[in-house]
Design an enzyme around this catalytic site. Structure first.
Site, PDB file in Angstrom:
ATOM      1  N   SER A 248     112.112  50.982 105.795  1.00  0.00           N
ATOM      2  CA  SER A 248     112.867  51.231 105.352  1.00  0.00           C
ATOM      3  C   SER A 248     114.464  50.423 105.369  1.00  0.00           C
ATOM      4  O   SER A 248     114.641  49.805 105.476  1.00  0.00           O
ATOM      5  CB  SER A 248     113.170  52.719 106.496  1.00  0.00           C
ATOM      6  OG  SER A 248     114.317  53.326 106.381  1.00  0.00           O
TER       7      SER A 248
ATOM      8  N   GLY B 204     101.359  52.117 111.327  1.00  0.00           N
ATOM      9  CA  GLY B 204     100.209  52.396 112.272  1.00  0.00           C
ATOM     10  C   GLY B 204      99.193  51.875 111.776  1.00  0.00           C
ATOM     11  O   GLY B 204      98.185  51.561 112.908  1.00  0.00           O
TER      12      GLY B 204
ATOM     13  N   ILE C 244     104.567  51.093 117.968  1.00  0.00           N
ATOM     14  CA  ILE C 244     105.351  50.103 117.942  1.00  0.00           C
ATOM     15  C   ILE C 244     105.987  51.006 119.210  1.00  0.00           C
ATOM     16  O   ILE C 244     105.872  52.179 118.665  1.00  0.00           O
ATOM     17  CB  ILE C 244     105.762  49.925 116.950  1.00  0.00           C
ATOM     18  CG1 ILE C 244     106.234  49.676 115.410  1.00  0.00           C
ATOM     19  CG2 ILE C 244     108.304  49.425 117.164  1.00  0.00           C
ATOM     20  CD1 ILE C 244     106.599  49.985 114.242  1.00  0.00           C
TER      21      ILE C 244
ATOM     22  N   SER D  90     116.539  60.326 105.298  1.00  0.00           N
ATOM     23  CA  SER D  90     115.880  61.007 105.608  1.00  0.00           C
ATOM     24  C   SER D  90     116.722  60.474 107.865  1.00  0.00           C
ATOM     25  O   SER D  90     115.670  60.962 108.278  1.00  0.00           O
ATOM     26  CB  SER D  90     114.526  60.336 106.281  1.00  0.00           C
ATOM     27  OG  SER D  90     114.644  59.067 106.623  1.00  0.00           O
ATOM     28  N   PHE D  91     117.517  60.086 107.633  1.00  0.00           N
ATOM     29  CA  PHE D  91     118.574  59.266 108.646  1.00  0.00           C
ATOM     30  C   PHE D  91     117.927  60.504 110.356  1.00  0.00           C
ATOM     31  O   PHE D  91     117.855  60.616 110.993  1.00  0.00           O
ATOM     32  CB  PHE D  91     119.721  59.216 108.889  1.00  0.00           C
ATOM     33  CG  PHE D  91     120.853  59.363 110.024  1.00  0.00           C
ATOM     34  CD1 PHE D  91     120.354  57.739 110.833  1.00  0.00           C
ATOM     35  CD2 PHE D  91     121.086  60.734 110.240  1.00  0.00           C
ATOM     36  CE1 PHE D  91     120.861  57.782 111.991  1.00  0.00           C
ATOM     37  CE2 PHE D  91     122.248  59.763 111.250  1.00  0.00           C
ATOM     38  CZ  PHE D  91     122.003  58.243 112.106  1.00  0.00           C
TER      39      PHE D  91
ATOM     40  N   TYR E 114     116.554  53.574  91.970  1.00  0.00           N
ATOM     41  CA  TYR E 114     116.465  55.199  92.644  1.00  0.00           C
ATOM     42  C   TYR E 114     115.768  56.017  91.690  1.00  0.00           C
ATOM     43  O   TYR E 114     116.690  56.300  91.253  1.00  0.00           O
ATOM     44  CB  TYR E 114     117.147  55.433  93.677  1.00  0.00           C
ATOM     45  CG  TYR E 114     116.727  56.676  94.851  1.00  0.00           C
ATOM     46  CD1 TYR E 114     115.977  55.969  96.277  1.00  0.00           C
ATOM     47  CD2 TYR E 114     116.679  57.162  94.405  1.00  0.00           C
ATOM     48  CE1 TYR E 114     115.549  56.729  96.801  1.00  0.00           C
ATOM     49  CE2 TYR E 114     116.438  58.851  95.037  1.00  0.00           C
ATOM     50  CZ  TYR E 114     115.518  57.683  96.643  1.00  0.00           C
ATOM     51  OH  TYR E 114     115.237  58.656  97.730  1.00  0.00           O
TER      52      TYR E 114
ATOM     53  N   THR F 273     107.821  51.929 108.010  1.00  0.00           N
ATOM     54  CA  THR F 273     107.408  51.960 106.956  1.00  0.00           C
ATOM     55  C   THR F 273     108.535  50.726 105.907  1.00  0.00           C
ATOM     56  O   THR F 273     108.723  50.719 104.421  1.00  0.00           O
ATOM     57  CB  THR F 273     107.905  53.049 106.836  1.00  0.00           C
ATOM     58  OG1 THR F 273     109.232  53.202 106.253  1.00  0.00           O
ATOM     59  CG2 THR F 273     106.785  54.066 106.800  1.00  0.00           C
TER      60      THR F 273
ATOM     61  N   GLY G 200     106.350  59.571 113.779  1.00  0.00           N
ATOM     62  CA  GLY G 200     107.844  59.644 114.960  1.00  0.00           C
ATOM     63  C   GLY G 200     107.914  60.647 113.985  1.00  0.00           C
ATOM     64  O   GLY G 200     108.159  61.934 114.829  1.00  0.00           O
TER      65      GLY G 200
END
Lengths: 570, 570
Positions: free
Chosen positions: A218, A268, A273, A204-205, A473, A216, A136
């Site tokens: 997200s 994957g 997708i 990561s937008f 985080y 993933t 991606g």
């Protein structure tokens, strides 16, 4: 933003970088906590021309099949293309790329423009026994994109960039049907032009795609309101070895184990997708992120917990521990911002209240919707803030956060230029366990710094509140001496933190996936029967192991598990 | 409530039944719509003594293993036990039981008291190549509990009734750790004694268990607020052939395809759920369910859609179509209830407003929480109600609903006693598709009645609102003449409705699972690659097909699917 303009050695766009300049407190802060003088010029990666890029090995038959599948102009064996598609952007990836250690590069990069072309490439990969890795934005920080070392089969990287359109918006159902290769900003632009938003804003937008978010599992900064991508994603189209999987965009269903939830996080391994039907919402009339200060980290965590148990439903809930609060203050580039928090008057006031300013924690709580709703949510939330001795400091911190929120990943390159690895590890746990998880991770991280004998910094924020818990985080940096291997020292710290997660009952990752870099903790997290179930799914769906093999579950991680008999010891 | 007191031929407790008496309008209503005089006494099932119960075939070795596993007193080959555990409570099940057609009965019923005992039984089943079918309350209406016809291996029904304790409540995390065999009322009693509620109230509440809800992806009447069981369930312990699967009760995680979501809806095919960590909430200070009337079904659906898109979040959203509204009015047992709706004054008022009283739709919207919250939600919701011409008729319908909500399943037995099969089929779809789904199902159902030439009634309500869609819940009854096979006629109608679901883009079931009775629509719903993924999961986890085989995915439904190559035609 297309991958062609992405750094092959670092985060994001070639023409964007982070600098301490204009942030007067940052260099002194880093010098103090890491013993690192960032004012000295850094040294970047080796130059591209100095790389030894291996020649691709692409069998004639496969090459012809790929040309037929997507057209020759969308089949690339260009060195830059292959290097840029070789792996993601984990700290390990960045260090190895900078050193010219490129790993097992793909032999070819293909860019299909339709689902039929995706299917044709997959068919070719299966028929020619090649490895197919969907790509991606390439922003994975868990090692989801690199072919296995020594992979003897041809490796195809399938870049989804051309599948970038919002196909349809269903206003009554608040659903949009979108091609999976669309990047975040492009998605929001297409939706926004019709008054809609998806509301998914991961760090990561700007450099990640819808398909990558789904593959993933997200989360975004406003997931408290919009839901994680697992909730946002209702329908799916996935090209698999058995044909095109079509998951209907129904709001809930009772059709056995959820196939939708098998695709989410599949990295994957089950197919490619191509399309998703996602929840969208009207762009809210009002959006407000306010800053708050809490006397302690414990108070900050308690506020977030009590908000989750209350009737308030803010769109953002985030609180930094004291080390991250100090870092945030050091990052100020406009000395006027945060002035209220730093002003001598406020400091004096807080001291009179008995606050230890070193323990103080900065928090952001966001509200969005109608003016009435925002006012109501704010009132409900601030009642809880007040009960725990917190203090609203206005909208400056929120504005700063909004401006800078996608810039953070660039700091890793800035520090790496100066020899200091910095990275993140995040997890989730029930509310009652968060203080213990936090303490254990802090002990593990600082223990690792100590064992290595290197200066290190470790900080944390709580974000993504749920009914029963939240995400913690952690961000860490270390400054190993020049003669040491930064990658090895980094690994010691990263592993200590991850191990503390699973040892404390928390999960290996809340929203960064497994890839290869977290795979060693998978069995401790989901237990050996859980790994057996994933293996059953992957092996049965992709018996030739052609689809991104080695990710999530390593090929040999469960040898003999089938022979075990049930044992119920706890 | 233990299965020992459950009817072997019908719904629920031996001493409870439905009657038209005290409901003065019901018998005339049924006579009008079905041509059935329910005042005539009905005829029940054959008596137990007239049943031909086959002798159990339990090999000595397995018998000894089971005795050792759970103790001889928890191993039962009693005829009544075996008959009560032979299948669930689908309409097909009930008709066959009443006729004395018992199907492939289990050879033995075991009742483990600990997870270790569950594991020992599973081990014995695998070692002796027996079939193991977990049994909660036995309330499945999709055929999830019956052994396959002609199953040559010994069949064990594992009744989870003894695993019925709330083990721990974590107040900070609002989580409770609960054994899977607990029945609804017992769960709420144990939680309620400490001020908590799970908030999961399916129609089957009194006769179903936590483990059963999880294994079938159940929804409850207040799921709008509390979430479906898929959301409520955070942690799991499942005895599988590879050992005890432990899913950590984290609020969200990124560990590949969700193992948690594989257990949800697995109907015993992956193992036996022994324990779950579930979300709980404080019992709300206030709870209010109000009745509303809408001029048309279209208006009622539009209200629910607009509420879902608004800032209101009621705890119950339900609207009946005109036929169900008429049925609800006919069910009144207290002539004072609903008086406002039926009073001549109101009728006259509505006619003056231009309403067609035959098209009028009854709705329930629930609110719960603090008094402020309830008032605020009510205000927001009623603004939308008003915009679509709706009218609040107070709390009587809500009180009636609350009193009667778990009684509805008993009506099936009442009607079957009089030769009339009645059943439900429910689905979900995006908001924009619901009107089409409804029209297609109505056409399919009435088409089936017409083809059969039998009187039939078909009614529907919308419930369980989500961001992007809702559940449509259809109830139907038919009155075939005595000389016809009621089961066959029923099947024609049931299949027509289910086929209309999948043909209209809706799902085969929103919350009643697949079992065997919905399995024929699975491939049309989740597509052939989706079935291949389920098959891979089941076959890989349970290679000997010992765990409730034949459910969800029939053994031969996908022969050759693996050989297919991808094709992307839409």
């Amino acid at each position: 933003m297309t991958p062609a303009t992405m750094k092959w050695w670092g985060w994001g766009a070639e023409d964007v970088s982070f600098s301490h300049e204009g942030k007067p407190e940052l260099a002194p802060f880093i010098e103090r906590v890491l013993g690192l003088d960032v004012r000295r010029p850094g040294s970047g990666a080796v130059t591209f021309d100095d790389l030894e890029v291996p020649t691709p090995e692409l069998p004639m038959g496969l090459s012809a099949d790929l040309d037929a599948a997507v057209g020759p102009e969308q089949v690339s064996t260009d060195d830059r293309d292959r290097v840029a598609h070789g792996r993601g952007k984990s700290l390990t990836d960045l260090i190895r790329q900078r050193r010219g250690d490129l790993g097992r590069l793909p032999d070819v990069v293909v860019r299909p423009g339709t689902e039929d072309e995706v299917a044709a490439v997959l068919t070719a990969a299966l028929e020619e026994d090649a490895v197919l890795i969907p790509f991606g934005g390439g922003s994975s920080i868990s090692g989801s994109l690199e072919a296995e070392a020594g992979e003897p089969r041809p490796v195809i990287s399938m870049d989804m960039v051309r599948l970038n359109r919002v196909l349809e918006i269903d206003p009554a159902s608040q659903l949009a049907c979108v091609q999976a290769g669309v990047f975040g900003p492009d998605l929001e632009r297409q939706l926004g032009s019709q008054g809609w938003t998806c509301g998914h804003f991961p760090d990561s937008f700007t450099h990640s795609t819808l398909g990558g978010w789904i593959a993933t599992r997200s989360s975004g900064m406003q997931s408290d309101r919009y839901g994680d991508i697992a909730e946002i994603t209702r329908g799916l189209r996935v090209v698999t070895p058995s044909g095109v999987l079509v998951v209907r965009p129904v709001p809930s269903t009772s059709t056995g184990p959820s196939v939708r939830e098998m695709v989410l996080g599949s990295e994957g391994r089950l197919g490619v997708i191509t399309e998703a039907t996602i929840q969208v919402r009207r762009v809210p009339p009002e959006r407000k992120i306010l800053g708050y200060l809490f006397p302690t980290w414990a108070a900050g965590m308690a506020v977030m917990r009590d908000i989750a148990a209350s009737e308030a439903s803010p769109s953002v809930t985030r609180v930094s521990d004291a080390p991250e609060t100090a870092f945030s203050f050091a990052m100020r580039d406009d000395p006027n911002l945060l002035d209220r928090a730093k002003s001598k008057g406020l400091q004096a006031f807080l001291r009179r209240k008995g606050w230890d300013l070193e323990a103080m924690c900065l928090s952001l709580i966001g509200y969005e919707g109608s003016a009435d709703h925002v006012a109501g949510q704010r009132k409900l939330s601030q009642r809880i803030v007040k009960r725990h001795g917190g203090l609203c400091i206005g909208s400056s911190p929120g504005r700063l956060y909004d401006q800078k929120k996608f810039d953070t990943p660039y700091i890793r390159d800035f520090l790496l230029d100066r020899g200091a690895p910095a990275d993140v590890s995040e997890t989730s746990a029930p509310w009652s366990e968060l203080p213990t998880v936090y303490d254990n991770v802090m002990a593990a991280g600082h223990g690792a710094f100590h064992r290595l004998g290197v200066p290190g910094y470790l900080m944390c924020h709580l974000s993504h509140s749920y009914h029963s818990g939240a995400c913690l985080y952690f961000t860490f940096a270390l400054n190993p001496p020049d003669e040491r291997d930064a990658l090895e020292d980094y690994g010691v710290v990263k592993r200590a933190i991850q191990q503390a997660f699973v040892d404390s009952g928390a999960t290996l990752s809340h929203h960064h996936a497994v890839g290869t870099e977290h795979a060693q903790w998978l069995e401790e997290d989901i237990s050996s029967p859980g790994v057996a179930m994933l293996r059953a799914l992957f092996d049965g769906t992709d018996p030739g192991a052609n689809l991104n093999p080695g990710k999530i579950v390593a090929a040999d991680s469960l040898a003999g598990a089938r022979e075990r008999i049930p044992g119920a010891s706890r």
